[in-house]
Design a protein around this motif. Structure first.
Motif, PDB file in Angstrom:
ATOM      1  N   THR A  14      -6.994  -7.901   0.013  1.00 35.45           N
ATOM      2  CA  THR A  14      -5.557  -7.707  -0.176  1.00 35.45           C
ATOM      3  C   THR A  14      -4.832  -7.970   1.140  1.00 35.45           C
ATOM      4  OG1 THR A  14      -5.994  -6.049  -1.872  1.00 35.45           O
ATOM      5  CG2 THR A  14      -3.803  -6.021  -0.904  1.00 35.45           C
ATOM      6  N   ASP A  15      -3.663  -8.613   1.061  1.00 34.44           N
ATOM      7  CA  ASP A  15      -2.908  -8.877   2.292  1.00 34.44           C
ATOM      8  C   ASP A  15      -2.531  -7.547   2.955  1.00 34.44           C
ATOM      9  OD1 ASP A  15       0.182  -8.245   1.751  1.00 34.44           O
ATOM     10  OD2 ASP A  15      -0.690  -9.102  -0.076  1.00 34.44           O
ATOM     11  N   ALA A  16      -2.226  -7.601   4.237  1.00 40.30           N
ATOM     12  CA  ALA A  16      -2.006  -6.390   5.039  1.00 40.30           C
ATOM     13  C   ALA A  16      -0.940  -5.477   4.450  1.00 40.30           C
ATOM     14  CB  ALA A  16      -1.647  -6.771   6.472  1.00 40.30           C
ATOM     15  N   ALA A  17       0.187  -6.036   4.035  1.00 42.46           N
ATOM     16  CA  ALA A  17       1.268  -5.207   3.491  1.00 42.46           C
ATOM     17  C   ALA A  17       0.854  -4.562   2.175  1.00 42.46           C
ATOM     18  CB  ALA A  17       2.534  -6.045   3.292  1.00 42.46           C
ATOM     19  N   GLY A  18       0.187  -5.333   1.328  1.00 41.07           N
ATOM     20  CA  GLY A  18      -0.268  -4.798   0.054  1.00 41.07           C
ATOM     21  C   GLY A  18      -1.319  -3.715   0.228  1.00 41.07           C
ATOM     22  N   LEU A  19      -2.237  -3.937   1.174  1.00 39.20           N
ATOM     23  CA  LEU A  19      -3.268  -2.941   1.436  1.00 39.20           C
ATOM     24  C   LEU A  19      -2.649  -1.660   1.974  1.00 39.20           C
ATOM     25  CD1 LEU A  19      -6.245  -2.158   1.485  1.00 39.20           C
ATOM     26  CD2 LEU A  19      -6.385  -3.151   3.784  1.00 39.20           C
ATOM     27  N   ARG A  20      -1.699  -1.798   2.879  1.00 42.17           N
ATOM     28  CA  ARG A  20      -1.021  -0.611   3.430  1.00 42.17           C
ATOM     29  C   ARG A  20      -0.378   0.189   2.295  1.00 42.17           C
ATOM     30  NH1 ARG A  20       1.793   1.917   7.630  1.00 42.17           N
ATOM     31  NH2 ARG A  20       3.951   2.412   7.155  1.00 42.17           N
ATOM     32  N   PRO A  30       0.589   7.284   7.546  1.00 39.01           N
ATOM     33  CA  PRO A  30       0.476   5.905   8.024  1.00 39.01           C
ATOM     34  C   PRO A  30      -0.695   5.711   8.997  1.00 39.01           C
ATOM     35  CG  PRO A  30       2.767   6.597   8.036  1.00 39.01           C
ATOM     36  CD  PRO A  30       1.942   7.829   7.759  1.00 39.01           C
ATOM     37  N   ALA A  31      -1.003   6.722   9.787  1.00 36.03           N
ATOM     38  CA  ALA A  31      -2.125   6.613  10.725  1.00 36.03           C
ATOM     39  C   ALA A  31      -3.446   6.495   9.966  1.00 36.03           C
ATOM     40  CB  ALA A  31      -2.156   7.817  11.666  1.00 36.03           C
ATOM     41  N   TRP A  32      -3.595   7.269   8.899  1.00 36.46           N
ATOM     42  CA  TRP A  32      -4.812   7.189   8.086  1.00 36.46           C
ATOM     43  C   TRP A  32      -4.920   5.802   7.468  1.00 36.46           C
ATOM     44  CZ3 TRP A  32      -5.755   6.073   2.994  1.00 36.46           C
ATOM     45  CH2 TRP A  32      -7.060   6.318   2.538  1.00 36.46           C
ATOM     46  N   ALA A  33      -3.836   5.321   6.858  1.00 34.97           N
ATOM     47  CA  ALA A  33      -3.849   4.014   6.206  1.00 34.97           C
ATOM     48  C   ALA A  33      -4.212   2.913   7.200  1.00 34.97           C
ATOM     49  CB  ALA A  33      -2.491   3.738   5.549  1.00 34.97           C
ATOM     50  N   ALA A  34      -3.642   2.965   8.385  1.00 33.89           N
ATOM     51  CA  ALA A  34      -3.932   1.945   9.402  1.00 33.89           C
ATOM     52  C   ALA A  34      -5.388   2.013   9.847  1.00 33.89           C
ATOM     53  CB  ALA A  34      -2.998   2.115  10.596  1.00 33.89           C
ATOM     54  N   ALA A  35      -5.895   3.227  10.031  1.00 31.77           N
ATOM     55  CA  ALA A  35      -7.284   3.385  10.476  1.00 31.77           C
ATOM     56  C   ALA A  35      -8.268   2.877   9.423  1.00 31.77           C
ATOM     57  CB  ALA A  35      -7.564   4.848  10.820  1.00 31.77           C
ATOM     58  N   VAL A  36      -8.014   3.179   8.156  1.00 32.23           N
ATOM     59  CA  VAL A  36      -8.903   2.702   7.095  1.00 32.23           C
ATOM     60  C   VAL A  36      -8.810   1.181   6.987  1.00 32.23           C
ATOM     61  CG1 VAL A  36      -9.348   2.733   4.599  1.00 32.23           C
ATOM     62  CG2 VAL A  36      -8.916   4.876   5.824  1.00 32.23           C
ATOM     63  N   ALA A  37      -7.613   0.652   7.002  1.00 30.58           N
ATOM     64  CA  ALA A  37      -7.431  -0.801   6.885  1.00 30.58           C
ATOM     65  C   ALA A  37      -8.142  -1.551   8.009  1.00 30.58           C
ATOM     66  CB  ALA A  37      -5.945  -1.148   6.872  1.00 30.58           C
ATOM     67  N   ALA A  38      -8.148  -0.960   9.190  1.00 32.65           N
ATOM     68  CA  ALA A  38      -8.754  -1.622  10.350  1.00 32.65           C
ATOM     69  C   ALA A  38     -10.265  -1.771  10.228  1.00 32.65           C
ATOM     70  CB  ALA A  38      -8.414  -0.843  11.623  1.00 32.65           C
TER      71      ALA A  38
END
Length: 168
Positions: A14-20, A30-38
C-alpha cells in the motif's frame, strides 16, 4: 524465503498515505503508525506482530495519550462506530446497574490517571470489564502506564488480524 500471505503482501504494498490511514484506524497514535510502517515489508504475521509490539513499547507518554484518544470509554461504545461496538459487545445487554457502576468507576479512574481506562474488551463481559477496572484502579501511575501499553498492544494485535482477515 516464502511469499507472504496475499493480504499481508497487499498491506505492505500500500502507498505510504494509504498505509498510514489504515494503520491509524488500528491505533490513533501517529508515532505508532509511523513505526509500524517503517518495518515493512512483513513476510508473515509474526513480523507484523513484532512490529506492533516494538512500536507500542516505544511510545512516549504523549504517544500513549494519542493512542488512548482513539478509544471509547469502557461501557460506552461510540454510536455508529462498528469497531467500538464490536470490541465492547460485552456491554450490549448488560444490566443497567452494572453500566452505572462502570460509569462511576470510569469517572474515578479518569480523575486519578487523567485518561480513559484502556482494556482489551474483546470477549469480556461488562462485569469482567468492571472487575478489571476495579483491579487496576489502585495501581500507581507508572504501573498503570505499562498495563495500558500492554492492553494497547493486544488491541492493536486484534485489529491488525481483522485487517488482514478482511475480504480483499
Amino acid at each position: 524465503m516464502t511469499q507472504p500471505p496475499p493480504a499481508l503482501a497487499a498491506l505492505a504494498a500500500t502507498d505510504a498515505a494509504g498505509l498510514r490511514e489504515l494503520l491509524l484506524e488500528v491505533c490513533s497514535s501517529p508515532a505508532w503508525a509511523a513505526a509500524v510502517a517503517a518495518t515493512r515489508p512483513w513476510h508473515d504475521r509474526a513480523e507484523l506482530s513484532a512490529a506492533n509490539a516494538a512500536a507500542t513499547a516505544g511510545l512516549s507518554a504523549a504517544d500513549l495519550r494519542d493512542a488512548m484518544a482513539g478509544h471509547a470509554r469502557i461501557g460506552t461504545p461510540k454510536p455508529g462506530d462498528a469497531v467500538s461496538e464490536r470490541e465492547q459487545a460485552g456491554v450490549r445487554d448488560a444490566d443497567p446497574s452494572v453500566l452505572a457502576e462502570l460509569r462511576a468507576a470510569n469517572t474515578a479512574y479518569e480523575a486519578k490517571f487523567g485518561h480513559v481506562f484502556l482494556v482489551c474488551a474483546t470477549g469480556r463481559t461488562a462485569d469482567g470489564m468492571l472487575a478489571a477496572l476495579r483491579a487496576r484502579h489502585p495501581n500507581d501511575p507508572a504501573t498503570e502506564a505499562e498495563t495500558v501499553r500492554e492492553e494497547l498492544r493486544k488491541i492493536n494485535e486484534i485489529r491488525l488480524d481483522r485487517l488482514l482477515d478482511a475480504p480483499q
